[in-house]
Design an enzyme around this catalytic site. Structure first.
Site, PDB file in Angstrom:
ATOM      1  CB  SER A 155      -0.848  -0.122   1.640  1.00  0.00           C
ATOM      2  OG  SER A 155      -1.561   1.555   1.576  1.00  0.00           O
ATOM      3  CE  LYS A 158     -11.204  -1.063  -0.357  1.00  0.00           C
ATOM      4  NZ  LYS A 158     -11.057  -0.608  -2.306  1.00  0.00           N
ATOM      5  CG  ASN A 165     -12.161   3.847   0.996  1.00  0.00           C
ATOM      6  OD1 ASN A 165     -13.249   4.658   1.510  1.00  0.00           O
ATOM      7  ND2 ASN A 165     -12.066   4.656  -0.183  1.00  0.00           N
ATOM      8  CG  ASP A 222     -12.558   3.204  -3.109  1.00  0.00           C
ATOM      9  OD1 ASP A 222     -11.564   3.560  -2.450  1.00  0.00           O
ATOM     10  OD2 ASP A 222     -12.648   1.330  -2.851  1.00  0.00           O
ATOM     11  N   GLY A 233     -14.762  -6.623 -13.958  1.00  0.00           N
ATOM     12  CA  GLY A 233     -14.459  -6.384 -12.672  1.00  0.00           C
ATOM     13  C   GLY A 233     -15.957  -6.604 -11.658  1.00  0.00           C
ATOM     14  N   GLY A 273     -15.462  -5.207  -5.029  1.00  0.00           N
ATOM     15  CA  GLY A 273     -15.780  -4.711  -3.833  1.00  0.00           C
ATOM     16  C   GLY A 273     -15.836  -2.749  -5.116  1.00  0.00           C
ATOM     17  NE  ARG A 278     -12.237 -14.837 -11.920  1.00  0.00           N
ATOM     18  CZ  ARG A 278     -10.996 -15.356 -11.107  1.00  0.00           C
ATOM     19  NH1 ARG A 278      -9.889 -15.311 -11.679  1.00  0.00           N
ATOM     20  NH2 ARG A 278     -10.973 -14.952 -10.166  1.00  0.00           N
ATOM     21  CB  THR A 279     -17.773 -14.963 -11.404  1.00  0.00           C
ATOM     22  OG1 THR A 279     -16.646 -15.517 -11.306  1.00  0.00           O
ATOM     23  CG2 THR A 279     -18.739 -16.015 -10.169  1.00  0.00           C
ATOM     24  CE1 TYR A 312      -1.198   1.896  -6.335  1.00  0.00           C
ATOM     25  CE2 TYR A 312      -2.962   2.008  -6.255  1.00  0.00           C
ATOM     26  CZ  TYR A 312      -2.098   1.579  -5.651  1.00  0.00           C
ATOM     27  OH  TYR A 312      -2.719   1.263  -4.517  1.00  0.00           O
TER      28      TYR A 312
HETATM   29  P1  NAP Z   1     -12.504  -7.766  -5.287  1.00  0.00           P
HETATM   30  O1  NAP Z   1     -13.610  -7.036  -4.720  1.00  0.00           O
HETATM   31  O2  NAP Z   1     -11.740  -8.772  -4.998  1.00  0.00           O
HETATM   32  O3  NAP Z   1     -12.307  -8.060  -6.716  1.00  0.00           O
HETATM   33  C1  NAP Z   1     -12.262  -8.483  -7.214  1.00  0.00           C
HETATM   34  C2  NAP Z   1     -12.426  -8.372  -8.935  1.00  0.00           C
HETATM   35  O4  NAP Z   1     -11.204  -8.728  -9.696  1.00  0.00           O
HETATM   36  C3  NAP Z   1     -13.368  -9.788  -9.263  1.00  0.00           C
HETATM   37  O5  NAP Z   1     -14.345  -9.490 -10.382  1.00  0.00           O
HETATM   38  C4  NAP Z   1     -13.013 -10.655  -9.849  1.00  0.00           C
HETATM   39  O6  NAP Z   1     -13.705 -11.874 -10.277  1.00  0.00           O
HETATM   40  C5  NAP Z   1     -11.475 -10.641 -10.683  1.00  0.00           C
HETATM   41  N1  NAP Z   1     -10.332 -11.132 -10.727  1.00  0.00           N
HETATM   42  C6  NAP Z   1      -9.623 -11.047 -10.480  1.00  0.00           C
HETATM   43  N2  NAP Z   1      -8.797 -12.365 -10.747  1.00  0.00           N
HETATM   44  C7  NAP Z   1      -9.079 -12.350 -12.100  1.00  0.00           C
HETATM   45  C8  NAP Z   1      -8.956 -13.069 -13.203  1.00  0.00           C
HETATM   46  N3  NAP Z   1      -7.148 -13.494 -13.467  1.00  0.00           N
HETATM   47  N4  NAP Z   1      -9.194 -12.936 -14.219  1.00  0.00           N
HETATM   48  C9  NAP Z   1     -10.422 -12.291 -14.518  1.00  0.00           C
HETATM   49  N5  NAP Z   1     -10.681 -11.521 -13.687  1.00  0.00           N
HETATM   50  C10 NAP Z   1     -10.617 -11.611 -11.806  1.00  0.00           C
HETATM   51  O7  NAP Z   1     -11.321  -6.350  -5.665  1.00  0.00           O
HETATM   52  P2  NAP Z   1     -12.077  -4.947  -5.760  1.00  0.00           P
HETATM   53  O8  NAP Z   1     -11.471  -4.374  -3.798  1.00  0.00           O
HETATM   54  O9  NAP Z   1     -12.580  -4.754  -6.439  1.00  0.00           O
HETATM   55  O10 NAP Z   1     -10.714  -4.397  -6.069  1.00  0.00           O
HETATM   56  C11 NAP Z   1     -10.526  -4.405  -7.573  1.00  0.00           C
HETATM   57  C12 NAP Z   1      -8.895  -3.724  -8.263  1.00  0.00           C
HETATM   58  O11 NAP Z   1      -9.025  -2.353  -7.946  1.00  0.00           O
HETATM   59  C13 NAP Z   1      -7.368  -3.989  -7.069  1.00  0.00           C
HETATM   60  O12 NAP Z   1      -6.552  -4.532  -7.816  1.00  0.00           O
HETATM   61  C14 NAP Z   1      -7.517  -2.805  -6.253  1.00  0.00           C
HETATM   62  O13 NAP Z   1      -6.460  -2.108  -5.440  1.00  0.00           O
HETATM   63  C15 NAP Z   1      -8.071  -1.953  -7.423  1.00  0.00           C
HETATM   64  N6  NAP Z   1      -8.479  -0.653  -6.461  1.00  0.00           N
HETATM   65  C16 NAP Z   1      -8.129   0.514  -6.634  1.00  0.00           C
HETATM   66  C17 NAP Z   1      -7.935   1.885  -5.734  1.00  0.00           C
HETATM   67  C18 NAP Z   1      -7.632   3.055  -6.034  1.00  0.00           C
HETATM   68  O14 NAP Z   1      -7.464   4.101  -5.633  1.00  0.00           O
HETATM   69  N7  NAP Z   1      -6.588   3.496  -7.841  1.00  0.00           N
HETATM   70  C19 NAP Z   1      -9.461   2.209  -5.750  1.00  0.00           C
HETATM   71  C20 NAP Z   1      -9.499   0.675  -4.495  1.00  0.00           C
HETATM   72  C21 NAP Z   1      -9.377  -0.700  -6.057  1.00  0.00           C
HETATM   73  P3  NAP Z   1     -14.448 -13.180  -9.864  1.00  0.00           P
HETATM   74  O15 NAP Z   1     -15.396 -12.225  -9.557  1.00  0.00           O
HETATM   75  O16 NAP Z   1     -14.877 -13.567 -11.425  1.00  0.00           O
HETATM   76  O17 NAP Z   1     -13.640 -13.201  -8.962  1.00  0.00           O
END
Ligand code: NAP
Length: 279
Positions: free
Chosen positions: A21, A72, A93, A108, A133, A136, A158-159, A224
């Site tokens: 982080s 989250k 968050n 977010d 995606g 969260g 994916r799901t 990032y």
């Molecule tokens: P999360 O709740 O764990 O969700 C992850 C998502 O990624 C799900 O839709 C999952 O699909 C999909 N996924 C994971 N591996 C995959 C693969 N190999 N192929 C296809 N789909 C895949 O995570 P989140 O909180 O939504 O965060 C998502 C991303 O956004 C993270 O990388 C996080 O660091 C980033 N983010 C960045 C910020 C920022 O300020 N820049 C803020 C928030 C989040 P399934 O449902 O099929 O498992």
């Protein structure tokens, strides 16, 4: 005689894992810039310990926390009040510890919108947006994206059932639908493609849909990195008009948390430059 200095206000980010982080660096820069006396730490907490870790941090004088993957959604259960945006996102968050209660908020969505609309000066009105995606982060950005009045938002995951659930919830307030990744090969291209999967973080490359991108498409990766992320490289290779990583969102969502805690909004432009130079 001078009295003891007041104790430093403590903040931190809880996640699992959390060592990657950049939040401590950002909040320290904010604190320096706004002359706020505070500490901000990385707190690695396993899911089974989340509730006790939050209680302990608060008991020891903690004033607030950022909450990141994978906590989250779970943390919405542990707060006394949820802000409207946290409740709409179903994810928190930012925790604000008040005297008698804990407020859960979600910055977010506003962080992404400030980056898209203010920093990058984009206009989303009437556009077709694809979100890859359905986790969260996606939950947190749909309502603010709908507020920008796009023509449509498509969620591909994916799901599929997870994307369908989000489409069902959010289609009550706007044009939101769900698709499988594979289905995108049969669709035409989009104005904006937002990668909200965590695939790149794990070094995985999902079958990103080539047909979703043309030479006018703006691609934005919520992830990032020190170098280009897999998605941002892939989007550039497909000939997207722009391919941007989520540093701006990261700094903007942090600034909104800082504002909730300290009542002052830092100048994000300077910090964003410092973060991307030192990254
Ligand atoms: P999360 O709740 O764990 O969700 C992850 C998502 O990624 C799900 O839709 C999952 O699909 C999909 N996924 C994971 N591996 C995959 C693969 N190999 N192929 C296809 N789909 C895949 O995570 P989140 O909180 O939504 O965060 C998502 C991303 O956004 C993270 O990388 C996080 O660091 C980033 N983010 C960045 C910020 C920022 O300020 N820049 C803020 C928030 C989040 P399934 O449902 O099929 O498992």
């Amino acid at each position: 005689m001078e009295g003891k200095p007041p104790p430093v206000d403590r903040y931190g980010v809880m996640g699992y894992p959390v060592s990657h982080s950049r939040s401590p660096a950002i909040h320290r820069l904010f604190a320096l810039q706004t002359k706020q006396n505070l500490e901000y730490d990385l707190l690695e907490v396993a899911p089974s310990k989340l509730e006790s870790a939050i209680k302990r941090f608060r008991r020891k004088g903690g004033k607030g926390l950022n909450i990141t993957v994978p906590h989250k959604a779970e943390v919405t259960r542990l707060v006394d009040h949820l802000s409207t945006r946290a409740s709409s996102a179903g994810a928190v968050n930012t925790l604000v510890f008040r005297d008698d209660d804990i407020v859960g908020d979600n910055t977010d969505g506003i962080g992404l919108m400030r980056d898209l609309l203010v920093n990058l000066k984009l206009d989303l009105t009437g556009s077709n947006i694809l979100i890859l995606g359905a986790g969260g982060a996606t939950r947190g950005i749909i309502t603010p994206l709908l507020d920008a009045e796009p023509e449509s938002i498509t969620i591909a995951n994916r799901t599929l059932p997870k994307a369908r659930i989000l489409a069902e919830i959010f289609s009550a307030t706007g044009p939101v639908s769900a698709l499988r990744f594979e289905d995108l090969q049969h669709m035409s291209s989009y104005d904006f493609v937002i990668n909200a999967t965590s695939a790149g973080v794990k070094g995985e490359v999902p079958p990103y849909p080539e047909s979703a991108i043309n030479d006018k498409t703006f691609c934005y990766d919520l992830s990032y990195g020190l170098q280009s992320t897999p998605f941002s490289s892939w989007a550039a290779e497909q000939g997207a008009a722009n391919s941007v990583m989520g540093w701006g969102m990261l700094v903007e969502q942090a600034a909104e948390s800082f504002l909730l805690w300290r009542g002052v909004r830092p100048d994000t432009e300077k910090v964003l430059k410092q973060m991307t130079i030192t990254a």
